[in-house]
Design a protein around this motif. Structure first.
Motif, PDB file in Angstrom:
ATOM      1  N   TRP A 196       0.811  -1.233   0.077  1.00  0.00           N
ATOM      2  CA  TRP A 196       0.106  -0.110  -0.047  1.00  0.00           C
ATOM      3  C   TRP A 196       0.828   1.171  -0.107  1.00  0.00           C
ATOM      4  N   TRP A 197       2.055   1.268   1.051  1.00  0.00           N
ATOM      5  CA  TRP A 197       2.929   2.584   0.948  1.00  0.00           C
ATOM      6  C   TRP A 197       3.590   2.530  -0.299  1.00  0.00           C
ATOM      7  N   TRP A 198       4.139   1.501  -1.021  1.00  0.00           N
ATOM      8  CA  TRP A 198       4.754   1.477  -2.457  1.00  0.00           C
ATOM      9  C   TRP A 198       3.629   2.154  -3.530  1.00  0.00           C
ATOM     10  N   VAL A 199       2.270   1.890  -3.446  1.00  0.00           N
ATOM     11  CA  VAL A 199       1.460   2.110  -4.421  1.00  0.00           C
ATOM     12  C   VAL A 199       1.403   3.860  -4.324  1.00  0.00           C
ATOM     13  N   TRP A 200       1.231   4.280  -3.069  1.00  0.00           N
ATOM     14  CA  TRP A 200       0.976   5.612  -2.737  1.00  0.00           C
ATOM     15  C   TRP A 200       2.327   6.269  -2.897  1.00  0.00           C
ATOM     16  N   ALA A 201       3.417   5.843  -2.716  1.00  0.00           N
ATOM     17  CA  ALA A 201       4.898   6.365  -2.482  1.00  0.00           C
ATOM     18  C   ALA A 201       4.910   7.509  -1.728  1.00  0.00           C
ATOM     19  N   ALA A 202       4.142   7.304  -0.580  1.00  0.00           N
ATOM     20  CA  ALA A 202       4.222   8.516   0.511  1.00  0.00           C
ATOM     21  C   ALA A 202       5.285   8.325   1.294  1.00  0.00           C
ATOM     22  N   VAL A 203       6.166   9.208   1.417  1.00  0.00           N
ATOM     23  CA  VAL A 203       7.536   9.118   2.086  1.00  0.00           C
ATOM     24  C   VAL A 203       7.119   9.085   3.572  1.00  0.00           C
ATOM     25  N   TYR A 204       6.286   9.892   4.346  1.00  0.00           N
ATOM     26  CA  TYR A 204       6.160   9.970   5.826  1.00  0.00           C
ATOM     27  C   TYR A 204       5.808   8.671   6.337  1.00  0.00           C
ATOM     28  N   SER A 205       4.547   8.140   5.396  1.00  0.00           N
ATOM     29  CA  SER A 205       3.782   6.841   5.768  1.00  0.00           C
ATOM     30  C   SER A 205       4.826   5.664   5.869  1.00  0.00           C
ATOM     31  N   PHE A 206       5.732   5.894   4.629  1.00  0.00           N
ATOM     32  CA  PHE A 206       6.637   4.758   4.537  1.00  0.00           C
ATOM     33  C   PHE A 206       7.893   4.630   5.635  1.00  0.00           C
ATOM     34  N   TYR A 207       8.239   5.932   5.999  1.00  0.00           N
ATOM     35  CA  TYR A 207       9.089   5.736   7.078  1.00  0.00           C
ATOM     36  C   TYR A 207       8.400   5.549   8.359  1.00  0.00           C
ATOM     37  N   PHE A 208       7.350   6.281   8.904  1.00  0.00           N
ATOM     38  CA  PHE A 208       6.644   5.715   9.959  1.00  0.00           C
ATOM     39  C   PHE A 208       6.179   4.253  10.003  1.00  0.00           C
ATOM     40  N   GLY A 209       6.030   3.922   8.659  1.00  0.00           N
ATOM     41  CA  GLY A 209       5.693   2.585   8.543  1.00  0.00           C
ATOM     42  C   GLY A 209       6.763   1.429   9.339  1.00  0.00           C
ATOM     43  N   MET A 210       7.767   1.974   9.183  1.00  0.00           N
ATOM     44  CA  MET A 210       9.103   1.210   9.673  1.00  0.00           C
ATOM     45  C   MET A 210       8.732   1.004  11.102  1.00  0.00           C
ATOM     46  N   ILE A 211       8.316   2.273  11.818  1.00  0.00           N
ATOM     47  CA  ILE A 211       8.186   1.992  13.251  1.00  0.00           C
ATOM     48  C   ILE A 211       6.924   1.052  13.586  1.00  0.00           C
ATOM     49  N   ILE A 212       5.948   1.205  12.798  1.00  0.00           N
ATOM     50  CA  ILE A 212       4.591   0.167  12.921  1.00  0.00           C
ATOM     51  C   ILE A 212       5.019  -1.241  12.518  1.00  0.00           C
ATOM     52  N   LEU A 213       6.116  -1.426  11.673  1.00  0.00           N
ATOM     53  CA  LEU A 213       6.495  -2.857  11.474  1.00  0.00           C
ATOM     54  C   LEU A 213       7.197  -3.191  12.658  1.00  0.00           C
ATOM     55  N   ALA A 214       8.076  -2.411  13.162  1.00  0.00           N
ATOM     56  CA  ALA A 214       8.752  -2.846  14.506  1.00  0.00           C
ATOM     57  C   ALA A 214       7.917  -3.050  15.533  1.00  0.00           C
TER      58      ALA A 214
END
Length: 166
Positions: free
Chosen positions: A113-131
């Motif tokens: 989903w984050w790749w489809v939207w190429a949203a910078v903050y979502s992807f970076y903060f997504g790393m915290i969500i993955l952790a």
């Protein structure tokens, strides 16, 4: 960026509320709702203003869609197989390959989903969500599954990876 920080905080609070249901049995009704929020909340982060990755966007969308479909398949298969268990340790279906295929499916869906939207903050903060998702799986193993299934779970743990095939 503030909204993404808020969403990560809400995600963490939601995980805490899910854990509270294990120690407060009268609140067990919240657990399915909490897991639903856990699945959906990270997807909403792309809809707020933020910079976009400047990449070959077409191929990122294709990769994202393939990743989402893969995640949906893994998640659906895991839910179907998990619903068949009878209280015993379940090691069939996708659980024969990884210990947390439902979380793995969610991770694939979120990243796609984050790749489809190429949203910078979502992807970076997504790393915290993955952790946080990894921490959720780790704590489930240590505090619930190892106590409930004992040596049988420890043997299973040696044979399978947490989120990836051993």
């Amino acid at each position: 960026m503030k909204i993404q920080i808020l969403m990560v905080a809400l995600f963490a609070l939601n995980l805490l509320s899910i854990w509270a249901t294990y120690w407060l049995p009268r609140c067990a009704w919240w657990r399915p709702i909490g897991y639903l929020i856990m699945a959906i909340l990270p997807l909403g982060s792309v809809f707020f203003p933020q910079p976009q990755f400047d990449l070959d966007y077409f191929w990122w969308r294709i990769a994202g869609v393939v990743t989402i479909v893969s995640g949906l398949f893994i998640l659906g298969w895991a839910i179907k197989e998990f619903s068949r268990r009878k209280g015993a340790l379940f090691t069939g279906g996708p659980y024969q390959f990884v210990r947390h295929p439902q979380y793995l499916g969610l991770i694939f869906i979120w990243v796609g989903w984050w790749w489809v939207w190429a949203a910078v903050y979502s992807f970076y903060f997504g790393m915290i969500i993955l952790a946080l998702t990894w921490l959720q799986g780790y704590l489930e193993e240590k505090l619930i599954l190892e106590k409930k299934f004992g040596q049988e779970y420890l043997n299973y743990k040696k044979q399978t990876g947490m989120f990836w095939v051993k």
